[in-house]
Enzyme design. Structure first.
Site, PDB file in Angstrom:
ATOM      1  N   GLU A 126      81.052 -42.080  18.938  1.00 27.92           N
ATOM      2  CA  GLU A 126      82.291 -41.331  18.696  1.00 27.92           C
ATOM      3  C   GLU A 126      83.494 -41.922  19.420  1.00 27.92           C
ATOM      4  O   GLU A 126      84.625 -41.744  18.987  1.00 27.92           O
ATOM      5  CB  GLU A 126      82.106 -39.861  19.110  1.00 27.92           C
ATOM      6  CG  GLU A 126      82.349 -39.557  20.596  1.00 27.92           C
ATOM      7  CD  GLU A 126      81.385 -40.252  21.538  1.00 27.92           C
ATOM      8  OE1 GLU A 126      80.315 -40.665  21.072  1.00 27.92           O
ATOM      9  OE2 GLU A 126      81.697 -40.405  22.736  1.00 27.92           O
ATOM     10  N   LYS A 153      89.685 -43.541  26.595  1.00 26.67           N
ATOM     11  CA  LYS A 153      88.764 -42.630  25.883  1.00 26.67           C
ATOM     12  C   LYS A 153      88.643 -41.316  26.653  1.00 26.67           C
ATOM     13  O   LYS A 153      88.280 -41.305  27.825  1.00 26.67           O
ATOM     14  CB  LYS A 153      87.391 -43.281  25.733  1.00 26.67           C
ATOM     15  CG  LYS A 153      86.291 -42.337  25.200  1.00 26.67           C
ATOM     16  CD  LYS A 153      84.951 -43.048  25.014  1.00 26.67           C
ATOM     17  CE  LYS A 153      83.838 -42.060  24.664  1.00 26.67           C
ATOM     18  NZ  LYS A 153      82.507 -42.702  24.519  1.00 26.67           N
ATOM     19  N   ASP A 211      77.046 -40.245  17.427  1.00 25.35           N
ATOM     20  CA  ASP A 211      77.111 -40.512  18.866  1.00 25.35           C
ATOM     21  C   ASP A 211      77.974 -41.744  19.177  1.00 25.35           C
ATOM     22  O   ASP A 211      78.314 -41.989  20.331  1.00 25.35           O
ATOM     23  CB  ASP A 211      75.694 -40.686  19.424  1.00 25.35           C
ATOM     24  CG  ASP A 211      75.640 -40.571  20.946  1.00 25.35           C
ATOM     25  OD1 ASP A 211      76.642 -40.128  21.539  1.00 25.35           O
ATOM     26  OD2 ASP A 211      74.595 -40.920  21.518  1.00 25.35           O
ATOM     27  N   LYS A 254      72.068 -36.387  21.592  1.00 22.12           N
ATOM     28  CA  LYS A 254      71.479 -37.182  22.673  1.00 22.12           C
ATOM     29  C   LYS A 254      70.237 -36.490  23.219  1.00 22.12           C
ATOM     30  O   LYS A 254      70.135 -35.267  23.143  1.00 22.12           O
ATOM     31  CB  LYS A 254      72.497 -37.317  23.825  1.00 22.12           C
ATOM     32  CG  LYS A 254      73.618 -38.296  23.573  1.00 22.12           C
ATOM     33  CD  LYS A 254      74.486 -38.418  24.812  1.00 22.12           C
ATOM     34  CE  LYS A 254      75.624 -39.395  24.595  1.00 22.12           C
ATOM     35  NZ  LYS A 254      75.203 -40.778  24.353  1.00 22.12           N
ATOM     36  N   ASP A 304      80.173 -35.463  25.787  1.00 22.97           N
ATOM     37  CA  ASP A 304      79.553 -36.164  24.658  1.00 22.97           C
ATOM     38  C   ASP A 304      78.095 -35.734  24.503  1.00 22.97           C
ATOM     39  O   ASP A 304      77.223 -36.221  25.206  1.00 22.97           O
ATOM     40  CB  ASP A 304      79.643 -37.680  24.897  1.00 22.97           C
ATOM     41  CG  ASP A 304      79.071 -38.480  23.722  1.00 22.97           C
ATOM     42  OD1 ASP A 304      78.813 -37.876  22.656  1.00 22.97           O
ATOM     43  OD2 ASP A 304      78.907 -39.711  23.882  1.00 22.97           O
ATOM     44  N   ASP A 331      82.511 -38.773  30.212  1.00 24.62           N
ATOM     45  CA  ASP A 331      82.853 -39.611  29.063  1.00 24.62           C
ATOM     46  C   ASP A 331      84.369 -39.632  28.796  1.00 24.62           C
ATOM     47  O   ASP A 331      84.827 -40.205  27.823  1.00 24.62           O
ATOM     48  CB  ASP A 331      82.078 -39.130  27.823  1.00 24.62           C
ATOM     49  CG  ASP A 331      81.762 -40.271  26.863  1.00 24.62           C
ATOM     50  OD1 ASP A 331      81.861 -41.442  27.276  1.00 24.62           O
ATOM     51  OD2 ASP A 331      81.431 -39.981  25.702  1.00 24.62           O
ATOM     52  N   ARG A 349      84.566 -44.960  19.744  1.00 23.48           N
ATOM     53  CA  ARG A 349      85.323 -45.924  18.929  1.00 23.48           C
ATOM     54  C   ARG A 349      86.107 -45.214  17.820  1.00 23.48           C
ATOM     55  O   ARG A 349      87.126 -45.715  17.358  1.00 23.48           O
ATOM     56  CB  ARG A 349      84.363 -46.977  18.356  1.00 23.48           C
ATOM     57  CG  ARG A 349      83.281 -46.440  17.483  1.00 23.48           C
ATOM     58  CD  ARG A 349      82.099 -47.386  17.331  1.00 23.48           C
ATOM     59  NE  ARG A 349      81.168 -47.320  18.450  1.00 23.48           N
ATOM     60  CZ  ARG A 349      80.085 -48.084  18.561  1.00 23.48           C
ATOM     61  NH1 ARG A 349      79.793 -48.963  17.632  1.00 23.48           N
ATOM     62  NH2 ARG A 349      79.290 -47.963  19.591  1.00 23.48           N
TER      63      ARG A 349
END
Ligand code: BES
Ligand code: MN
Ligand code: ZN
Length: 499
Positions: free
Chosen positions: A351, A267, A349, A279, A272, A290, A353
């Site tokens: 994201e 990933k 959020d 967030k 993020d 991230d 996956r």
């Protein structure tokens, strides 16, 4: 830093410093005894004066000990002999390097056999020492205008092993330790870099440098190509950002092309914000890591290439920012993924996956032996396992066991969480094939369940490193995990192909 093995007795070692252990209370280890005898009981005398008891985390530096060939002797407290475990050993080597960095010693001798744990061998002890040395000498000061003062002086570590046969058989452990350290440094640097520097484009540039250095094959898909392919999920995450998304593929070939590769998918969300499902602002700076999964793919490829390991590894890194904006994906939007499955994005959020599911579907093209994805995927995994072990889920039990075993071997542990139908049901959507969130509970598992729907064509496992790739608080920064676990897995895998 250099590492060498010498089959020498401790009293013969002449360097800047030799390190010997003392158990509580005032119990000398073998090497300490030898030096003590050679010095006419000098060490015993000092201990009896009460200057050191052998307590864990304590050290005592002695200069110009009579009849000693090395300029200094560092006594290191090992704690109680009875409770001496793997963890104690790791604490001990950390203490050793911390203490050494405060001296002027450049070359040190380490009679490692005295310090290791019962059910571990010398090779393990050396590898852990090398990783600890790497950890203690790591500095991230490339973004400071002036370098910080405490640059480590340490140049060479000599493992003193008095058995010639053991010394010879441990030789390739040095190479492994050095390679893994180098890989971890790559991973840490990328994780620590600010997101205004470490963008998807930056990651692609770094991949290109790696490709040149190690002779890897590099492919970078731009947004246009991803659109043509139909990567609607990955592109949905990228919509809010001004930075163009990329899909980076690096191929290392340590064997013939006919040998199926291990595919690592990392990933690569370079920042993020949560997107429209924004967030909270507290600690949001940490979301620059991230891309820790991507960084661990780069780090592992570095380690593998440094060792020239006889194995084929393909790294796939989907990378983008997750930003809010006028063009950003909104909760409730439905997109079509590369696999053809439609996804209702209930929370922007979740994201990771979304970018992973397209990369996982794309991985099919590389005819994988197995696929392992690595992702800072869920806060729920941190709640479940803390910062200690990595969450491990998957659909292939032998692969999961091999990963658990590798983590155990190199002390970079993972812990398996279950998957299953009951969890899959939580991903039902009224409007698409699947929703991208599964409600409040079991979040690490429902995230993995989501991924599992895109991995039907091969053997697959998933590492959730949200807790283990990063340290918060005073020592804030990337940890370099799970590069040791992945590299050990690949070392074992390369041996299993031969055997
Ligand atoms: N990158 C985060 C996960 C994360 C959280 C990593 C904390 C490291 C520390 C991920 O993209 C995310 O936001 N996950 C959400 C999922 C939720 C919306 C279902 C989470 O964990 O809250
Ligand atoms: Mn997120
Ligand atoms: Zn994320």
């Amino acid at each position: 830093m250099d590492f060498v093995i010498q089959s020498d007795n401790p009293e013969k070692y002449h360097g800047d410093c030799i390190v010997v252990g003392v158990f509580e209370s005032r119990q000398l280890t073998e090497s300490a005894k030898i030096l003590d005898t050679a010095s006419g009981g000098y060490l015993t005398k000092i201990l009896e004066q009460g200057d050191m008891d052998g307590k864990l985390h304590t050290t005592l530096l002695l200069h110009a000990v009579p009849n000693s060939q090395s300029a200094r002797i560092l006594l290191i407290g090992l704690g109680k002999q009875k409770g001496y475990t793997e963890k104690t050993f790791q604490a001990v080597v950390r203490t050793i390097f911390k203490a050494l960095h405060q001296t002027g010693a450049r070359t040190i001798g380490l009679p490692v056999a005295d310090l290791i744990v019962k059910d571990k061998n010398i090779a393990w002890g050396m590898l852990q020492s090398i990783l600890a040395a790497g950890e203690s000498s790591y500095r991230f000061d490339q973004l400071k205008s002036k370098r910080e003062s405490s640059q480590p002086l340490l140049e060479k570590i000599v493992f003193l092993v008095n058995d010639k046969f053991v010394a010879a058989s441990a030789e390739n452990v040095l190479q492994q330790g050095i390679a893994i350290t180098r890989g971890m440094h790559v991973t840490k640097d990328l994780g620590n870099l600010a997101s205004n520097i470490c963008t998807p484009t930056y990651l692609a540039e770094r991949a290109s440098e790696m490709a040149k250095t190690y002779n890897l094959k590099l492919t970078v898909l731009e947004e246009k190509e991803m659109e043509t392919l139909g990567m609607g999920a990955l592109l949905a995450v990228a919509r809010g950002s001004h930075q163009p998304a990329k899909l980076i593929v690096l191929e290392y070939r340590g064997r013939q092309d006919t040998e199926k590769p291990v595919v690592l998918v990392g990933k690569g969300v370079t920042f993020d914000t949560g997107g429209i499902s924004l967030k909270p602002s507290a600690d949001m700076d940490e979301m620059k890591y991230d891309m820790g999964g991507a960084a661990s793919v780069f780090g592992t490829l570095t380690a593998v290439a440094e060792m020239q390991l006889p194995v084929n590894v393909t790294g796939i890194v989907p990378t983008t920012e997750n930003m809010p904006g006028g063009n950003a994906t909104k909760p409730g939007d439905v997109v079509t993924s590369l696999s053809g499955q439609t996804i209702e994005i209930l929370n922007t959020d979740a994201e990771g996956r979304l970018i992973l599911c397209d990369a996982l579907a794309y991985a099919e093209r590389y005819n994988p032996e197995v696929v392992i994805d690595i992702a800072t995927l869920t806060g729920a995994c941190v709640v479940a396992l803390g910062h200690v072990v990595t969450g491990l889920m998957g659909t292939d039990e032998p692969l999961i066991q091999a990963l658990l075993q590798a983590g155990e071997e190199i002390s970079d542990r993972a812990w398996q969480l279950p998957l299953g139908e009951e969890y899959q049901e939580l991903l039902k959507s009224n409007f698409a094939d699947v929703a991208n969130i599964g409600g409040r509970w079991g979040g690490a598992i429902t995230a993995a369940c989501f991924l599992s729907r895109f991995t039907k064509k091969y053997r697959w496992a998933h590492l959730d490193i949200a807790g283990t790739a990063w340290k918060s608080g005073k020592e804030k920064g990337a940890t370099g995990r799970p590069v040791p676990l992945l590299t050990q897995f690949l070392i074992n895998h390369s041996q299993s192909i031969d055997g």
